[in-house]
Scaffold this motif. Structure first.
Motif, PDB file in Angstrom:
ATOM      1  N   THR A  44      40.649 111.157  63.950  1.00  0.00           N
ATOM      2  CA  THR A  44      39.450 110.685  64.646  1.00  0.00           C
ATOM      3  C   THR A  44      38.677 109.691  63.789  1.00  0.00           C
ATOM      4  OG1 THR A  44      38.015 112.486  63.850  1.00  0.00           O
ATOM      5  CG2 THR A  44      39.291 112.895  65.850  1.00  0.00           C
ATOM      6  N   VAL A  45      38.672 109.927  62.473  1.00  0.00           N
ATOM      7  CA  VAL A  45      37.995 108.994  61.570  1.00  0.00           C
ATOM      8  C   VAL A  45      38.725 107.659  61.552  1.00  0.00           C
ATOM      9  CG1 VAL A  45      37.246 108.577  59.202  1.00  0.00           C
ATOM     10  CG2 VAL A  45      37.163 110.898  60.148  1.00  0.00           C
ATOM     11  N   ILE A  46      40.039 107.720  61.421  1.00  0.00           N
ATOM     12  CA  ILE A  46      40.827 106.485  61.349  1.00  0.00           C
ATOM     13  C   ILE A  46      40.782 105.733  62.666  1.00  0.00           C
ATOM     14  CG2 ILE A  46      43.171 105.584  61.112  1.00  0.00           C
ATOM     15  CD1 ILE A  46      43.670 107.763  59.043  1.00  0.00           C
ATOM     16  N   ASP A  47      40.836 106.446  63.777  1.00  0.00           N
ATOM     17  CA  ASP A  47      40.780 105.783  65.081  1.00  0.00           C
ATOM     18  C   ASP A  47      39.458 105.045  65.249  1.00  0.00           C
ATOM     19  OD1 ASP A  47      41.939 105.396  67.824  1.00  0.00           O
ATOM     20  OD2 ASP A  47      40.107 106.452  68.383  1.00  0.00           O
ATOM     21  N   GLU A  48      38.362 105.667  64.848  1.00  0.00           N
ATOM     22  CA  GLU A  48      37.064 104.996  64.940  1.00  0.00           C
ATOM     23  C   GLU A  48      37.020 103.776  64.031  1.00  0.00           C
ATOM     24  OE1 GLU A  48      32.310 105.721  64.048  1.00  0.00           O
ATOM     25  OE2 GLU A  48      33.674 107.437  64.085  1.00  0.00           O
ATOM     26  N   PHE A  49      37.553 103.921  62.829  1.00  0.00           N
ATOM     27  CA  PHE A  49      37.566 102.791  61.897  1.00  0.00           C
ATOM     28  C   PHE A  49      38.352 101.616  62.471  1.00  0.00           C
ATOM     29  CE2 PHE A  49      39.818 100.632  58.344  1.00  0.00           C
ATOM     30  CZ  PHE A  49      38.728 100.001  57.777  1.00  0.00           C
ATOM     31  N   LEU A  50      39.522 101.878  63.017  1.00  0.00           N
ATOM     32  CA  LEU A  50      40.340 100.802  63.571  1.00  0.00           C
ATOM     33  C   LEU A  50      39.631 100.123  64.739  1.00  0.00           C
ATOM     34  CD1 LEU A  50      43.875 102.479  63.477  1.00  0.00           C
ATOM     35  CD2 LEU A  50      42.960 100.762  61.912  1.00  0.00           C
ATOM     36  N   ARG A  51      38.985 100.923  65.586  1.00  0.00           N
ATOM     37  CA  ARG A  51      38.274 100.336  66.722  1.00  0.00           C
ATOM     38  C   ARG A  51      37.120  99.458  66.252  1.00  0.00           C
ATOM     39  NH1 ARG A  51      35.569 103.629  69.172  1.00  0.00           N
ATOM     40  NH2 ARG A  51      36.116 105.678  68.328  1.00  0.00           N
ATOM     41  N   ARG A  52      36.395  99.917  65.234  1.00  0.00           N
ATOM     42  CA  ARG A  52      35.288  99.121  64.720  1.00  0.00           C
ATOM     43  C   ARG A  52      35.781  97.824  64.089  1.00  0.00           C
ATOM     44  NH1 ARG A  52      30.141 101.179  63.927  1.00  0.00           N
ATOM     45  NH2 ARG A  52      29.802 103.315  64.608  1.00  0.00           N
ATOM     46  N   ARG A  53      36.981  97.851  63.539  1.00  0.00           N
ATOM     47  CA  ARG A  53      37.547  96.646  62.944  1.00  0.00           C
ATOM     48  C   ARG A  53      38.290  95.790  63.966  1.00  0.00           C
ATOM     49  NH1 ARG A  53      37.416  96.413  57.285  1.00  0.00           N
ATOM     50  NH2 ARG A  53      38.252  94.340  57.660  1.00  0.00           N
ATOM     51  N   GLY A  54      38.298  96.217  65.220  1.00  0.00           N
ATOM     52  CA  GLY A  54      38.945  95.442  66.270  1.00  0.00           C
ATOM     53  C   GLY A  54      40.461  95.485  66.218  1.00  0.00           C
ATOM     54  N   VAL A  55      41.007  96.549  65.635  1.00  0.00           N
ATOM     55  CA  VAL A  55      42.455  96.693  65.511  1.00  0.00           C
ATOM     56  C   VAL A  55      42.948  97.682  66.566  1.00  0.00           C
ATOM     57  CG1 VAL A  55      44.356  97.419  64.021  1.00  0.00           C
ATOM     58  CG2 VAL A  55      42.395  96.201  63.050  1.00  0.00           C
ATOM     59  N   GLU A  56      43.832  97.233  67.428  1.00  0.00           N
ATOM     60  CA  GLU A  56      44.406  98.118  68.426  1.00  0.00           C
ATOM     61  C   GLU A  56      45.672  98.751  67.859  1.00  0.00           C
ATOM     62  OE1 GLU A  56      45.046  96.242  72.153  1.00  0.00           O
ATOM     63  OE2 GLU A  56      42.965  95.528  72.358  1.00  0.00           O
ATOM     64  N   ALA A  57      45.622 100.065  67.708  1.00  0.00           N
ATOM     65  CA  ALA A  57      46.770 100.774  67.142  1.00  0.00           C
ATOM     66  C   ALA A  57      46.810 102.195  67.693  1.00  0.00           C
ATOM     67  CB  ALA A  57      46.681 100.807  65.618  1.00  0.00           C
ATOM     68  N   ARG A  58      48.010 102.637  68.009  1.00  0.00           N
ATOM     69  CA  ARG A  58      48.213 104.003  68.490  1.00  0.00           C
ATOM     70  C   ARG A  58      48.670 104.862  67.309  1.00  0.00           C
ATOM     71  NH1 ARG A  58      52.845 106.561  70.613  1.00  0.00           N
ATOM     72  NH2 ARG A  58      53.942 104.567  70.435  1.00  0.00           N
ATOM     73  N   ILE A  59      47.953 105.968  67.085  1.00  0.00           N
ATOM     74  CA  ILE A  59      48.300 106.870  66.000  1.00  0.00           C
ATOM     75  C   ILE A  59      49.406 107.810  66.461  1.00  0.00           C
ATOM     76  CG2 ILE A  59      47.475 108.734  64.511  1.00  0.00           C
ATOM     77  CD1 ILE A  59      44.746 107.410  64.506  1.00  0.00           C
ATOM     78  N   THR A  60      50.504 107.816  65.749  1.00  0.00           N
ATOM     79  CA  THR A  60      51.603 108.726  66.015  1.00  0.00           C
ATOM     80  C   THR A  60      51.854 109.561  64.761  1.00  0.00           C
ATOM     81  OG1 THR A  60      53.272 107.129  65.308  1.00  0.00           O
ATOM     82  CG2 THR A  60      52.648 107.111  67.642  1.00  0.00           C
ATOM     83  N   GLY A  61      52.677 110.588  64.912  1.00  0.00           N
ATOM     84  CA  GLY A  61      52.857 111.490  63.794  1.00  0.00           C
ATOM     85  C   GLY A  61      54.296 111.702  63.383  1.00  0.00           C
ATOM     86  N   ILE A  62      54.452 112.114  62.143  1.00  0.00           N
ATOM     87  CA  ILE A  62      55.706 112.604  61.602  1.00  0.00           C
ATOM     88  C   ILE A  62      55.376 113.951  60.977  1.00  0.00           C
ATOM     89  CG2 ILE A  62      55.306 111.308  59.469  1.00  0.00           C
ATOM     90  CD1 ILE A  62      58.290 111.201  59.013  1.00  0.00           C
ATOM     91  N   PRO A  63      56.204 114.977  61.153  1.00  0.00           N
ATOM     92  CA  PRO A  63      55.897 116.273  60.557  1.00  0.00           C
ATOM     93  C   PRO A  63      55.626 116.138  59.061  1.00  0.00           C
ATOM     94  CG  PRO A  63      57.734 116.485  62.076  1.00  0.00           C
ATOM     95  CD  PRO A  63      57.442 115.018  61.952  1.00  0.00           C
ATOM     96  N   THR A  64      54.590 116.803  58.596  1.00  0.00           N
ATOM     97  CA  THR A  64      54.186 116.650  57.203  1.00  0.00           C
ATOM     98  C   THR A  64      55.306 117.048  56.247  1.00  0.00           C
ATOM     99  OG1 THR A  64      51.876 117.047  57.775  1.00  0.00           O
ATOM    100  CG2 THR A  64      52.494 117.388  55.477  1.00  0.00           C
ATOM    101  N   ARG A  65      56.028 118.125  56.575  1.00  0.00           N
ATOM    102  CA  ARG A  65      57.117 118.551  55.694  1.00  0.00           C
ATOM    103  C   ARG A  65      58.201 117.490  55.609  1.00  0.00           C
ATOM    104  NH1 ARG A  65      59.286 124.562  56.380  1.00  0.00           N
ATOM    105  NH2 ARG A  65      57.102 124.837  55.766  1.00  0.00           N
ATOM    106  N   ALA A  66      58.524 116.859  56.757  1.00  0.00           N
ATOM    107  CA  ALA A  66      59.540 115.808  56.762  1.00  0.00           C
ATOM    108  C   ALA A  66      59.055 114.583  55.988  1.00  0.00           C
ATOM    109  CB  ALA A  66      59.890 115.425  58.194  1.00  0.00           C
ATOM    110  N   ALA A  67      57.778 114.256  56.143  1.00  0.00           N
ATOM    111  CA  ALA A  67      57.224 113.111  55.415  1.00  0.00           C
ATOM    112  C   ALA A  67      57.238 113.368  53.911  1.00  0.00           C
ATOM    113  CB  ALA A  67      55.796 112.836  55.888  1.00  0.00           C
TER     114      ALA A  67
END
Length: 304
Positions: A223-246
């Motif tokens: 939620t923090v990163i999504d707000e930051f990207l929106r404020r910077r005018g960057v359109e990006a979809r946040i997706t995930g990778i399992p933390t253990r796999a990462a």
């Protein structure tokens, strides 16, 4: 008050030095970069804390030690020289001054989540980076000093050169991949809140010791990163990778990097810091220092 600020040419050191100078303190900023910090009412001097030369040091009442090598892939010997030995040099250079040491939440065990962790948690015996290991050793250099140790987590705000810029740089083709999808709770630290903690720590009556410093409440990182990207005018979809796999992938990349001498694109430290809960008990700072942080705020981030 006469205050020396090391690392004044950096993000946190510069913010601290400027705020204290604006408050009317007699500030001397030190850094490795010529003309690295300026204020009309104060002075700046070049000083490599572990170098052979030392500038003429003005008498001070306190030192805010912000200088550090905050690189999770730095060679251990270099991180040790800057972080531990640099702290040792500060203690020796100002033997009668109060020291406010800017440490890091990275001194806690990075292999496990930090869930409202307290300052008296069992000392970490394993580290994911030279940065974490040497920041813990730096704290040990202050055992016999009049020192207040501040442990912020993920400092952000105007002038940030590390955390949020890296997030921007990780966006690829309108997508940002985060360990665990960024669902883990994080208690970030706005640089203004950290500056407030420094002010409190400089008070002669402030009890020595270690203190967690962070924003008032945790939020899911996404939620923090999504707000930051929106404020910077960057359109990006946040997706995930399992933390253990990462984490496993990062270990593989680190092994390859050691063989080639190149920096890995992803480190286990970064996965740990992004994909696991990082929340902190602030009771000691609240009751002993009078710390009253605000909530996480990205106001003005479009101009950072």
């Amino acid at each position: 008050m006469r205050v020396a600020v090391t690392g004044a040419s950096g993000f946190i050191g510069g913010a601290v030095a400027t705020a204290l100078a604006d408050d009317g303190h007699e500030v001397t900023g030190y850094g490795r970069t010529p003309a690295g910090w300026r204020h009309p009412a104060c002075r700046y001097a070049v000083w490599d804390l572990t170098g052979p030369a030392r500038p003429d040091l003005a008498p001070v009442d306190a030192v805010v030690h912000c200088a550090a090598l905050a690189d999770d892939w730095a060679p251990y010997a270099e991180a040790l020289r800057v972080n531990r030995d640099g702290t040792r040099a500060v203690v020796r250079a100002f033997p009668r001054a109060r020291i406010v040491h800017l440490s890091s939440s990275s001194v806690y065990d990075g292999f496990a989540p930090s869930v409202r962790v307290r300052e008296d948690a069992a000392p970490a015996t394993r580290f994911l980076s030279s940065y974490s290991a040497t920041k813990a050793l730096a704290e040990a250099e202050l055992d016999d000093a009049d020192a207040v140790i501040l442990r912020p987590h993920a400092v952000y705000g105007p002038g940030d050169t590390t955390l949020l810029p890296r997030i921007l740089g990780a966006v690829r083709r309108g997508r940002l991949v985060l360990p665990g999808g960024g669902r883990a709770l994080h208690q970030l630290t706005h640089v203004d809140h950290l500056v407030d903690a420094v002010r409190l720590a400089l008070a002669p009556t402030a009890p020595a010791g270690a203190y967690n410093i962070a924003d008032a409440s945790p939020r899911p990182l996404s939620t923090v990163i999504d707000e930051f990207l929106r404020r910077r005018g960057v359109e990006a979809r946040i997706t995930g990778i399992p933390t253990r796999a990462a984490f496993a992938l990062a270990g593989t990349l680190e092994s390859a990097a050691r063989a080639t001498g190149r920096r890995p694109r992803l480190t286990r430290y970064a996965v740990s810091q992004l994909g696991m809960e990082r929340t902190y008990d602030l009771e000691a700072a609240r009751t002993r220092l009078g710390y009253r942080p605000g909530e996480t705020s990205l106001e003005g981030a479009e101009h950072w």
